[in-house]
Scaffold this motif. Structure first.
Motif, PDB file in Angstrom:
ATOM      1  N   PHE A 271       0.789  -1.239  -0.021  1.00 30.32           N
ATOM      2  CA  PHE A 271       0.123   0.111   0.150  1.00 30.32           C
ATOM      3  C   PHE A 271       1.025   1.103   0.000  1.00 30.32           C
ATOM      4  O   PHE A 271       2.055   1.155   0.208  1.00 30.32           O
ATOM      5  CB  PHE A 271      -0.683   0.039   1.174  1.00 30.32           C
ATOM      6  N   SER A 272       0.489   2.541  -0.176  1.00 33.76           N
ATOM      7  CA  SER A 272       1.152   3.535  -0.031  1.00 33.76           C
ATOM      8  C   SER A 272       0.833   4.354   1.179  1.00 33.76           C
ATOM      9  O   SER A 272      -0.210   4.160   1.653  1.00 33.76           O
ATOM     10  CB  SER A 272       0.965   4.534  -1.497  1.00 33.76           C
ATOM     11  N   LEU A 273       1.542   5.073   1.876  1.00 31.78           N
ATOM     12  CA  LEU A 273       1.443   5.251   3.171  1.00 31.78           C
ATOM     13  C   LEU A 273       0.497   6.782   3.236  1.00 31.78           C
ATOM     14  O   LEU A 273       0.347   7.255   1.987  1.00 31.78           O
ATOM     15  CB  LEU A 273       2.697   6.116   3.592  1.00 31.78           C
ATOM     16  N   SER A 276      -0.601  11.311   7.008  1.00 23.38           N
ATOM     17  CA  SER A 276      -0.096  11.378   8.286  1.00 23.38           C
ATOM     18  C   SER A 276       1.239  10.402   8.592  1.00 23.38           C
ATOM     19  O   SER A 276       1.929  10.707   9.070  1.00 23.38           O
ATOM     20  CB  SER A 276      -1.230  10.776   9.134  1.00 23.38           C
ATOM     21  N   GLN A 277       1.098   9.275   7.948  1.00 24.76           N
ATOM     22  CA  GLN A 277       2.076   8.223   7.980  1.00 24.76           C
ATOM     23  C   GLN A 277       3.489   8.872   7.584  1.00 24.76           C
ATOM     24  O   GLN A 277       4.553   8.840   7.957  1.00 24.76           O
ATOM     25  CB  GLN A 277       1.906   7.167   7.498  1.00 24.76           C
ATOM     26  N   LYS A 278       3.161   9.495   6.111  1.00 29.08           N
ATOM     27  CA  LYS A 278       4.488  10.197   5.365  1.00 29.08           C
ATOM     28  C   LYS A 278       5.031  11.272   6.232  1.00 29.08           C
ATOM     29  O   LYS A 278       6.241  11.217   6.541  1.00 29.08           O
ATOM     30  CB  LYS A 278       4.049  10.813   4.130  1.00 29.08           C
ATOM     31  N   VAL A 302      -6.371   2.826  16.465  1.00 23.75           N
ATOM     32  CA  VAL A 302      -6.160   1.118  16.153  1.00 23.75           C
ATOM     33  C   VAL A 302      -6.213   1.180  14.599  1.00 23.75           C
ATOM     34  O   VAL A 302      -7.393   1.858  14.234  1.00 23.75           O
ATOM     35  CB  VAL A 302      -7.228   0.155  16.960  1.00 23.75           C
ATOM     36  N   GLY A 303      -5.365   0.514  14.048  1.00 25.42           N
ATOM     37  CA  GLY A 303      -5.700   0.418  12.333  1.00 25.42           C
ATOM     38  C   GLY A 303      -4.863   1.619  11.787  1.00 25.42           C
ATOM     39  O   GLY A 303      -5.290   1.626  10.415  1.00 25.42           O
ATOM     40  N   SER A 304      -4.492   2.499  12.251  1.00 26.67           N
ATOM     41  CA  SER A 304      -4.171   3.899  11.665  1.00 26.67           C
ATOM     42  C   SER A 304      -2.606   3.571  10.903  1.00 26.67           C
ATOM     43  O   SER A 304      -2.156   4.214  10.334  1.00 26.67           O
ATOM     44  CB  SER A 304      -4.008   5.066  12.294  1.00 26.67           C
ATOM     45  N   GLY A 305      -1.972   2.462  11.278  1.00 27.66           N
ATOM     46  CA  GLY A 305      -0.760   2.246  10.553  1.00 27.66           C
ATOM     47  C   GLY A 305       0.413   2.400  11.255  1.00 27.66           C
ATOM     48  O   GLY A 305       1.314   2.770  10.898  1.00 27.66           O
ATOM     49  N   LYS A 306       0.493   2.481  12.806  1.00 26.96           N
ATOM     50  CA  LYS A 306       1.529   2.770  13.308  1.00 26.96           C
ATOM     51  C   LYS A 306       2.843   1.896  13.179  1.00 26.96           C
ATOM     52  O   LYS A 306       3.900   2.181  12.919  1.00 26.96           O
ATOM     53  CB  LYS A 306       1.260   2.948  14.868  1.00 26.96           C
ATOM     54  N   THR A 307       2.628   0.640  12.839  1.00 25.72           N
ATOM     55  CA  THR A 307       3.479  -0.608  12.639  1.00 25.72           C
ATOM     56  C   THR A 307       4.321  -0.334  11.330  1.00 25.72           C
ATOM     57  O   THR A 307       5.488  -0.245  11.575  1.00 25.72           O
ATOM     58  CB  THR A 307       3.044  -1.932  12.340  1.00 25.72           C
ATOM     59  N   ALA A 308       3.847   0.233  10.432  1.00 25.66           N
ATOM     60  CA  ALA A 308       4.472   0.637   9.077  1.00 25.66           C
ATOM     61  C   ALA A 308       5.596   1.714   9.449  1.00 25.66           C
ATOM     62  O   ALA A 308       6.519   1.889   8.799  1.00 25.66           O
ATOM     63  CB  ALA A 308       3.591   1.051   8.195  1.00 25.66           C
ATOM     64  N   GLY A 487      -9.503   3.140   1.638  1.00 26.91           N
ATOM     65  CA  GLY A 487     -10.060   2.119   1.208  1.00 26.91           C
ATOM     66  C   GLY A 487     -10.722   1.354   2.389  1.00 26.91           C
ATOM     67  O   GLY A 487     -11.181   0.037   2.162  1.00 26.91           O
ATOM     68  N   ARG A 488     -10.340   1.791   3.570  1.00 27.66           N
ATOM     69  CA  ARG A 488     -10.874   0.941   4.518  1.00 27.66           C
ATOM     70  C   ARG A 488     -12.412   1.067   4.867  1.00 27.66           C
ATOM     71  O   ARG A 488     -12.689   2.080   5.023  1.00 27.66           O
ATOM     72  CB  ARG A 488     -10.198   1.567   5.934  1.00 27.66           C
ATOM     73  N   LYS A 489     -13.346   0.111   5.334  1.00 28.66           N
ATOM     74  CA  LYS A 489     -14.771   0.250   5.260  1.00 28.66           C
ATOM     75  C   LYS A 489     -14.808   0.876   6.488  1.00 28.66           C
ATOM     76  O   LYS A 489     -14.222   0.478   7.503  1.00 28.66           O
ATOM     77  CB  LYS A 489     -15.475  -1.122   5.159  1.00 28.66           C
ATOM     78  N   ILE A 624     -12.254  -3.414  13.716  1.00 26.69           N
ATOM     79  CA  ILE A 624     -11.852  -2.455  12.720  1.00 26.69           C
ATOM     80  C   ILE A 624     -11.168  -3.146  11.458  1.00 26.69           C
ATOM     81  O   ILE A 624     -10.918  -2.905  10.408  1.00 26.69           O
ATOM     82  CB  ILE A 624     -11.140  -1.299  13.174  1.00 26.69           C
ATOM     83  N   ARG A 625     -10.449  -4.473  11.939  1.00 30.03           N
ATOM     84  CA  ARG A 625      -9.620  -4.945  11.062  1.00 30.03           C
ATOM     85  C   ARG A 625     -10.394  -6.120  10.168  1.00 30.03           C
ATOM     86  O   ARG A 625      -9.756  -7.036   9.508  1.00 30.03           O
ATOM     87  CB  ARG A 625      -8.321  -5.704  11.507  1.00 30.03           C
ATOM     88  N   SER A 626     -11.715  -6.097  10.553  1.00 30.04           N
ATOM     89  CA  SER A 626     -12.581  -7.180   9.499  1.00 30.04           C
ATOM     90  C   SER A 626     -12.355  -7.049   8.057  1.00 30.04           C
ATOM     91  O   SER A 626     -12.117  -5.973   7.545  1.00 30.04           O
ATOM     92  CB  SER A 626     -13.784  -7.046  10.036  1.00 30.04           C
TER      93      SER A 626
END
Ligand code: ADP
Ligand code: MG
Length: 731
Positions: A271-273, A276-278, A302-308, A487-489, A624-626
C-alpha cells in the motif's frame, strides 16, 4: 502550631478519627492543610419543602424516613422510595431505575437532596434526587457557625472534604480553623516563583491555602483551586522537562538514511502510506539524524498504521553502519533496533509482520535482515538456516549472544527485552508499543556506559485530549496519525435505544447466518451482589451470555471471556473464537481480547452511557480489521435525548482524538480518569480542561529547566516536585 507537627499531638483524636486520618494519609498539620475540599456546598440555594413548586430543580435539607425499594407495577423497573422532612414540611422522594440509592441512606439520616419537583397522581414528589449525607448539617444542629455566616449575606459556602468513616467535613472545618487561628501560615514560604504567580494572577501559597479551605466567596475559592491545579501541572511539567533534558544530554547514533533505499523499502508495502504516516516518517527520520536521542510519541487510532511507521524507522536504522568514537562510520556491523510489545501475542504478531517487511525477496533490492523474538515462553530467529523462508526456535542463550555481538539487528519482545541480561552491541532505536509511560528509571537502563542512548519511539492508540497529552507526555514530542488508510470500510455504528433491541438482534442474526461472529461487551463480569445493588442495570458478561443463549441466539455457540478466568482458559476461548468454534463472545470491557479475528465483524456494547466516547471508540476498534463490512451497535439503557445525542458523535467523529476532546467538553476531566490512570489528582484534572493553563505551565517549566536544569535557584520548588513525583531524580 508548626507545619511539621503531628496531628495527634495538637488535636484530641479518638480512635475512629485516628483511623480515618491514617486512611487518608493525613499525619501532620501540613498534610491536613493540603487535604483540599473536593467542592463547596452553597446553603443559599436551599429551599424549604413548603415552598417547592412543581417543575423546579430544587435542593432541600432534611431527615430521611420510610425508605423502601420495589418494582414498579407496570414496567417492573426497580425503584426506590422515601420521605424527607425539614422544619417546614414533608415531601415524597422517588428514584426510578436507581433503587440502590435508597439502600445507600438510612432512615433517620440527615441529607441534602437535589432533584426535580414533580407533580404526580398523589401530590408532588422529588424525582431521582442526588443526595449527599450531611451528618452535622445546620438545620437541626445547634451549630451557629454556619448560621452566622448565612446572615451576613455573602453567599455562604462551606467546604466538603473527602470523608471516610470516623471523620466529617465539619471536623476538617474546625481543625483548619484552629490551625489558621494559631498563625501557622504566617511564615510559610511559597515554592512557586513570584514572577510566575504575578504573571498568571495566581494567589500566593498562604492566601491560596486560606481561600481553598475558607473561601469568602466563589471567586476566592476558584482562584485558590486554579493556583493548586496550575501548580500540579507545573510540577509534572518540570519533572517531564527535566527528564527530557537529562535524556537529551546523551549522545546517540546519527542515522542518515539513504533516500533511494528508503524508497525501495516503502515500495515493499502492499500500500502507499497515508499523508499522516508520511509526515510522521519524515519527522522521525529528521529526529534520528540528530546527535542526541529522539523521544517521540506516535499516537493514532487502532488500525491507523503505526507499525508501518515504526518499521520504516527500523529499516533506516538497521541499514546503517555504526559510528566510531570520532563519529566516523565504520565499514562493518550495523545498528540495532529493539521493539517492545505489551503482550506475547502482540510481540509474536509483530515478529511475523517484520519477517514480511524485512524478509527480502528476489524481485526487490532489499536484502534480508535477521529478526529475533524474545518472550517469556521462548525465543525465535528468522531466517532459519535449514529453512531460509521461515523462522526457527533457538535457545535464549544463543539469541542473547547474537544480539550482544550485533549479528541480530532487530529484536522483538515483551518487556523482557530491556532486562539487564539482554545486551546489545549497537542499540540505536527502541520502539515501545502501547505502554503508557516509559519512565526515567526504565530509560536510564538504556543508556550505555559511554553515554550513548537509543532513540525512543513510543506508540499508543489511547486517544486523549491534547491538554492531557501535553501534560503527561511532556517529555515527548508528539506525532499524530489523524487519518485511516484509504479504502478501509467504515464501521457502521448505530445507537440502539431499548425499544429497538429485538429488531437489532434480528439484523445481527442475518450476519451470524452468513457466518460472521459477534462480540458482546458488558460492563461487568458477574451479576451484581444483590446486597450492594450499586450496579443494578449494568449487564454482566456471564449473565448476558446465559440470557442470549436462552432467549435470543439459541442456535449459536456462546462463550464468556473475562479477567477472572485463568490464562489457559482465556487462551483456549480466544483460540476457539478465532477458529470459529464459538460464534458469540461475551467479554468485559477491560479484558484485552488480544488477537485479531477478521471474521468477527459485529460488536455490541452494552450499557454505553457508562463509557466515555473515546473509550467506546476504542472498544469498537476490535472489529476494525475485519475483512467484511463491520457493525457496531451501541446499546443505551437510557432514552434520554442528551445521552443519545452524545453517543451520536460516534457516528460523525473522524478519529479518537476528536472524541476525547468531546468527552472533555461534555463530561469534564473526570471522564478521562484521574489519579488511577494518569497519576493526576482530581484537582489537577481541572487544569486539563483549560488549554491556556496547561500551555502556561508548560512554557514556564520549559523556560525554568532551560535556565536552571537542576533548579538550584529554586530549592523549595525542587523539593515540591520531588515530593509530588516518586520518580524524579535530580543529580
Ligand atoms: P496500528 O496503528 O493499530 O498498530 P497497524 O500498524 O497494525 O495499526 O496497521 C493495521 C493494518 O493496516 C495492517 O494490516 C497494515 O498492513 C495496514 N496498513 C497500514 N498502513 C496502511 C496504508 N497506508 N494503507 C493501507 N493499509 C495500511
Ligand atoms: Mg499496533
Amino acid at each position: 502550631m508548626q507545619l511539621n507537627d503531628r496531628l495527634e499531638e495538637k488535636f484530641r483524636l479518638d480512635a475512629n478519627q485516628k483511623k480515618a486520618l491514617n486512611k487518608l494519609k493525613i499525619f501532620s498539620v501540613a498534610d491536613l492543610l493540603f487535604h483540599f475540599p473536593v467542592r463547596y456546598s452553597d446553603i443559599s440555594e436551599v429551599k424549604k419543602i413548603t415552598e417547592l413548586i412543581p417543575g423546579d430543580m430544587a435542593t432541600i435539607y432534611g431527615k430521611i424516613s420510610k425508605l423502601k425499594t420495589k418494582k414498579s407495577f407496570r414496567t417492573k423497573i426497580p425503584m426506590g422510595e422515601g420521605e424527607i422532612e425539614d422544619l417546614s414540611g414533608k415531601i415524597k422522594i422517588t428514584w426510578f431505575n436507581q433503587a440502590y440509592l435508597a439502600k445507600m441512606i438510612k432512615n433517620g439520616e440527615n441529607v441534602k437532596l437535589t432533584g426535580k419537583v414533580t407533580k404526580g397522581k398523589n401530590g408532588i414528589y422529588l424525582a431521582n434526587p442526588e443526595f449527599e449525607k450531611m451528618p452535622d448539617m445546620p438545620i437541626d444542629s445547634h451549630d451557629t457557625l454556619f448560621k452566622k455566616n448565612n446572615i451576613s449575606n455573602i453567599g455562604f459556602s462551606y467546604p466538603i472534604y473527602t470523608e471516610t468513616r470516623g471523620i466529617t467535613s465539619m471536623w476538617f472545618y474546625h481543625a483548619i480553623e484552629k490551625i489558621l487561628k494559631e498563625k501557622t501560615l504566617d511564615n510559610i514560604e511559597d515554592y512557586i516563583p513570584d514572577d510566575i504567580l504575578k504573571k498568571y494572577h495566581l494567589p500566593t501559597l498562604k492566601t491560596a491555602l486560606i481561600w481553598i479551605h475558607k473561601p469568602k466567596n466563589k471567586k476566592d475559592a476558584e482562584s485558590a483551586r486554579k493556583r493548586f491545579a496550575f501548580e500540579e501541572v507545573f510540577c509534572i511539567q518540570l519533572e517531564r522537562q527535566h527528564d527530557k533534558f537529562e535524556y537529551r544530554k546523551n549522545k546517540s547514533f546519527q542515522i542518515k538514511p539513504n533516500e533511494k533505499e528508503a524508497q525501495y523499502f516503502l515500495e515493499r508495502f502492499p500500500f502507499s502510506l497515508t499523508n499522516s504516516q508520511k509526515k510522521s516518517v519524515e519527522t522521525i527520520l529528521a529526529d534520528m539524524a540528530k546527535n542526541f536521542p529522539m523521544s517521540r510519541l506516535l499516537e493514532g487510532d487502532v488500525g491507523s498504521g503505526k507499525t508501518a511507521v515504526a518499521a520504516t524507522a527500523a529499516y533506516a536504522t538497521v541499514n546503517q553502519r555504526p559510528q566510531d568514537k570520532n563519529g566516523k562510520l565504520q565499514n562493518f556491523g550495523n545498528l540495532q533496533v529493539a521493539y517492545m510489545a505489551p503482550t506475547e501475542i502482540l510481540a509474536t504478531q509483530h515478529f511475523e509482520s517484520f519477517i514480511e517487511y524485512f524478509g527480502g525477496n528476489a524481485t526487490t533490492w532489499t536484502p534480508r535482515v535477521q529478526v529475533g523474538l524474545i518472550t517469556g515462553s521462548g525465543c525465535r530467529k528468522f531466517p532459519s538456516k535449514v529453512n531460509p523462508g521461515s523462522w526457527t526456535t533457538i535457545s535464549r542463550a544463543q539469541l542473547l549472544k547474537w544480539v550482544a555481538n550485533g549479528e541480530i539487528p532487530i529484536l522483538i519482545g515483551t518487556h523482557a527485552l530491556i532486562q539487564k541480561t539482554v545486551k546489545f552491541k549497537n542499540l540505536a532505536l527502541v520502539v515501545i508499543d502501547e505502554q503508557h509511560r516509559f519512565g526515567t528509571a526504565q530509560r536510564r537502563k538504556l543508556i550505555r556506559k559511554d553515554g550513548v542512548a537509543p532513540h525512543l519511539l513510543s506508540m499508543t492508540a489511547t486517544p486523549i485530549p491534547r491538554t492531557l497529552a501535553l501534560t503527561i507526555y511532556g517529555d515527548l514530542d508528539l506525532s499524530l496519525l489523524l487519518e485511516m488508510p484509504a479504502g478501509r470500510k467504515q464501521i457502521i455504528t448505530e445507537i440502539i435505544t431499548p425499544n429497538k433491541r429485538e429488531e437489532t438482534y434480528e439484523q445481527i442474526r442475518k450476519e451470524l447466518e452468513a457466518g460472521r461472529q459477534l462480540y458482546v461487551i458488558c460492563p461487568r463480569i458477574f451479576e451484581p451482589d444483590p446486597e450492594k445493588e450499586l450496579a443494578l442495570n449494568v449487564k454482566s458478561a456471564v449473565a448476558e451470555a446465559k440470557r442470549l443463549k436462552k432467549e435470543v441466539f439459541q442456535e449459536y455457540e456462546i462463550e464468556v471471556l473475562h479477567s477472572k478466568m485463568s490464562k489457559e482458559k482465556k487462551e483456549k476461548v480466544m483460540q476457539d473464537f478465532s477458529e470459529g468454534k464459538i460464534n458469540i463472545l461475551c467479554a468485559t470491557s477491560v479484558v484485552e481480547v488480544g488477537v485479531n479475528v477478521p471474521n468477527a465483524t459485529i460488536i455490541i456494547i452494552e450499557g454505553a452511557e457508562r463509557f466515555g466516547l473515546a473509550q467506546l471508540h476504542q472498544l469498537r476498534g476490535r472489529v476494525i480489521r475485519s475483512t467484511h463490512q463491520a457493525y457496531c451497535y451501541i446499546f443505551a439503557e437510557a432514552k434520554s435525548e442528551k445521552t443519545v445525542e452524545r453517543l451520536k458523535a460516534l457516528k460523525t467523529a473522524k478519529n479518537g482524538f476528536e472524541l476525547a476532546e468531546l468527552d472533555l467538553t461534555l463530561r469534564g476531566a473526570g471522564e478521562l480518569g484521574g489519579t488511577k490512570q494518569w497519576g493526576i489528582t482530581d484537582l489537577g484534572m481541572e487544569a486539563i480542561k483549560n488549554i491556556k493553563m496547561v500551555e502556561a505551565a508548560r512554557t514556564e517549566a520549559i523556560r525554568l529547566i532551560e535556565e536552571d536544569p537542576e533548579l538550584l535557584k529554586y530549592p523549595l520548588l525542587k523539593q515540591k516536585v520531588h515530593q509530588k513525583s516518586g520518580e524524579f531524580h535530580f543529580e
